[in-house]
Design a protein around this motif. Structure first.
Motif, PDB file in Angstrom:
ATOM      1  N   ILE A  10       0.845  -1.187   0.000  1.00 59.73           N
ATOM      2  CA  ILE A  10       0.000   0.000   0.000  1.00 59.73           C
ATOM      3  C   ILE A  10       0.887   1.246   0.000  1.00 59.73           C
ATOM      4  O   ILE A  10       1.867   1.326   0.734  1.00 59.73           O
ATOM      5  CB  ILE A  10      -0.969  -0.021   1.208  1.00 59.73           C
ATOM      6  CG1 ILE A  10      -1.945   1.149   1.139  1.00 59.73           C
ATOM      7  CG2 ILE A  10      -0.223  -0.067   2.525  1.00 59.73           C
ATOM      8  CD1 ILE A  10      -3.063   1.060   2.171  1.00 59.73           C
ATOM      9  N   GLY A  11       0.571   2.193  -0.876  1.00 54.77           N
ATOM     10  CA  GLY A  11       1.323   3.435  -0.943  1.00 54.77           C
ATOM     11  C   GLY A  11       2.623   3.360  -1.719  1.00 54.77           C
ATOM     12  O   GLY A  11       3.375   4.328  -1.761  1.00 54.77           O
ATOM     13  N   SER A  12       2.885   2.222  -2.360  1.00 57.16           N
ATOM     14  CA  SER A  12       4.145   2.088  -3.096  1.00 57.16           C
ATOM     15  C   SER A  12       4.134   2.840  -4.422  1.00 57.16           C
ATOM     16  O   SER A  12       5.185   3.186  -4.957  1.00 57.16           O
ATOM     17  CB  SER A  12       4.471   0.607  -3.340  1.00 57.16           C
ATOM     18  OG  SER A  12       3.466   0.008  -4.138  1.00 57.16           O
ATOM     19  N   GLY A  13       2.956   3.111  -4.946  1.00 58.67           N
ATOM     20  CA  GLY A  13       2.859   3.836  -6.208  1.00 58.67           C
ATOM     21  C   GLY A  13       2.497   2.959  -7.389  1.00 58.67           C
ATOM     22  O   GLY A  13       2.829   3.280  -8.529  1.00 58.67           O
ATOM     23  N   LYS A  14       1.790   1.869  -7.131  1.00 58.21           N
ATOM     24  CA  LYS A  14       1.366   0.967  -8.207  1.00 58.21           C
ATOM     25  C   LYS A  14       0.548   1.704  -9.263  1.00 58.21           C
ATOM     26  O   LYS A  14       0.755   1.512 -10.460  1.00 58.21           O
ATOM     27  CB  LYS A  14       0.521  -0.189  -7.655  1.00 58.21           C
ATOM     28  CG  LYS A  14       1.244  -1.145  -6.766  1.00 58.21           C
ATOM     29  CD  LYS A  14       0.317  -2.204  -6.212  1.00 58.21           C
ATOM     30  CE  LYS A  14      -0.816  -1.682  -5.383  1.00 58.21           C
ATOM     31  NZ  LYS A  14      -0.447  -0.910  -4.187  1.00 58.21           N
ATOM     32  N   SER A  15      -0.368   2.535  -8.818  1.00 58.95           N
ATOM     33  CA  SER A  15      -1.248   3.239  -9.762  1.00 58.95           C
ATOM     34  C   SER A  15      -0.461   4.189 -10.655  1.00 58.95           C
ATOM     35  O   SER A  15      -0.757   4.326 -11.843  1.00 58.95           O
ATOM     36  CB  SER A  15      -2.337   3.996  -9.014  1.00 58.95           C
ATOM     37  OG  SER A  15      -3.157   3.083  -8.320  1.00 58.95           O
ATOM     38  N   THR A  16       0.535   4.833 -10.104  1.00 58.73           N
ATOM     39  CA  THR A  16       1.374   5.732 -10.905  1.00 58.73           C
ATOM     40  C   THR A  16       2.122   4.941 -11.971  1.00 58.73           C
ATOM     41  O   THR A  16       2.173   5.337 -13.143  1.00 58.73           O
ATOM     42  CB  THR A  16       2.373   6.478  -9.987  1.00 58.73           C
ATOM     43  OG1 THR A  16       1.633   7.228  -9.029  1.00 58.73           O
ATOM     44  CG2 THR A  16       3.276   7.395 -10.794  1.00 58.73           C
ATOM     45  N   VAL A  17       2.690   3.819 -11.586  1.00 61.70           N
ATOM     46  CA  VAL A  17       3.408   2.963 -12.541  1.00 61.70           C
ATOM     47  C   VAL A  17       2.428   2.423 -13.588  1.00 61.70           C
ATOM     48  O   VAL A  17       2.741   2.388 -14.782  1.00 61.70           O
ATOM     49  CB  VAL A  17       4.160   1.832 -11.802  1.00 61.70           C
ATOM     50  CG1 VAL A  17       4.711   0.804 -12.776  1.00 61.70           C
ATOM     51  CG2 VAL A  17       5.286   2.420 -10.941  1.00 61.70           C
ATOM     52  N   ALA A  18       1.229   2.031 -13.155  1.00 59.11           N
ATOM     53  CA  ALA A  18       0.216   1.532 -14.093  1.00 59.11           C
ATOM     54  C   ALA A  18      -0.134   2.588 -15.139  1.00 59.11           C
ATOM     55  O   ALA A  18      -0.300   2.271 -16.321  1.00 59.11           O
ATOM     56  CB  ALA A  18      -1.034   1.099 -13.332  1.00 59.11           C
ATOM     57  N   LYS A  19      -0.226   3.854 -14.721  1.00 57.08           N
ATOM     58  CA  LYS A  19      -0.531   4.937 -15.661  1.00 57.08           C
ATOM     59  C   LYS A  19       0.551   5.055 -16.733  1.00 57.08           C
ATOM     60  O   LYS A  19       0.246   5.320 -17.901  1.00 57.08           O
ATOM     61  CB  LYS A  19      -0.673   6.272 -14.928  1.00 57.08           C
ATOM     62  CG  LYS A  19      -1.955   6.407 -14.160  1.00 57.08           C
ATOM     63  CD  LYS A  19      -2.002   7.729 -13.409  1.00 57.08           C
ATOM     64  CE  LYS A  19      -3.189   7.749 -12.463  1.00 57.08           C
ATOM     65  NZ  LYS A  19      -3.194   8.925 -11.596  1.00 57.08           N
TER      66      LYS A  19
END
Length: 194
Positions: A10-19
């Protein structure tokens, strides 16, 4: 087609990398969004959640996320019940979606790939790594929760170092290293088969 998992604490930045992967044309499905959609649209699942957690689990037709989080992140048994209700439908929806894609590879973004036992259904796993202090700050800012609440959520996931060790590739999102070059390097390795 290669089925790739994208995971991290949680909070690692998965969504940013996914984008970033989406920007370069790779299809990405977010398991959390799929789960939330199913939890608010699948009548059978809604009934099961209300039975397990009470009518206050929903406000109108919307899942009462804060209420549920307060229960499941403080009681392992309750978390297992919620996961047992939601994971099968979420996993099936993601698998169906992956089979419909036409790119060289597609990505399933999910925090709990290893915890839910779905990593084995994927060909490769990319981990997103960030220091605990950074992760805690991000979640406190994003969700408006206390440090203790973030730590309780982190405690329900595999230790980040172990999770990263289990991954085929690791992208460091420590706010010191650039993300785009790391994503492009992983992308090239997947395409080439390295």
């Amino acid at each position: 087609m290669i089925k790739v998992g994208l995971t991290g604490g949680i909070g690692s930045g998965k969504s940013t990398v996914a984008k970033i992967f989406r920007t370069i044309g790779i299809p990405v499905i977010d398991a959390d969004i799929v789960a939330k959609t199913i939890m608010e649209n699948d009548e059978e699942l809604i009934r099961a959640i209300k039975t397990a957690f009470g009518e206050q689990a929903y406000i109108g037709k919307k899942l009462n996320r804060k209420y549920i989080a307060n229960i499941v992140f403080n009681d392992d048994t309750q978390l297992e019940i919620l996961n047992g209700l939601t994971h099968p439908a979420t996993i099936k929806a993601a698998e169906d979606w992956m089979l419909q894609q036409n790119s060289p590879y597609c990505i399933k973004e999910a925090a709990l790939l290893f915890e839910a036992g779905t990593a084995d259904t994927l060909d490769l796993i990319i981990g997103v790594n960030a220091p605990d202090a950074v992760r805690i700050r991000r979640i406190m800012q994003r969700d408006g929760v206390t440090r203790q609440e973030v730590l309780a959520r982190m405690d329900k996931q595999i230790v980040q170092e172990t999770k990263m060790w289990l991954c085929d590739y690791v992208i460091n999102n420590d706010e010191q290293q650039l993300l785009i070059p790391q994503v492009l390097e992983v992308h090239d390795k997947i395409i080439v088969g390295d």
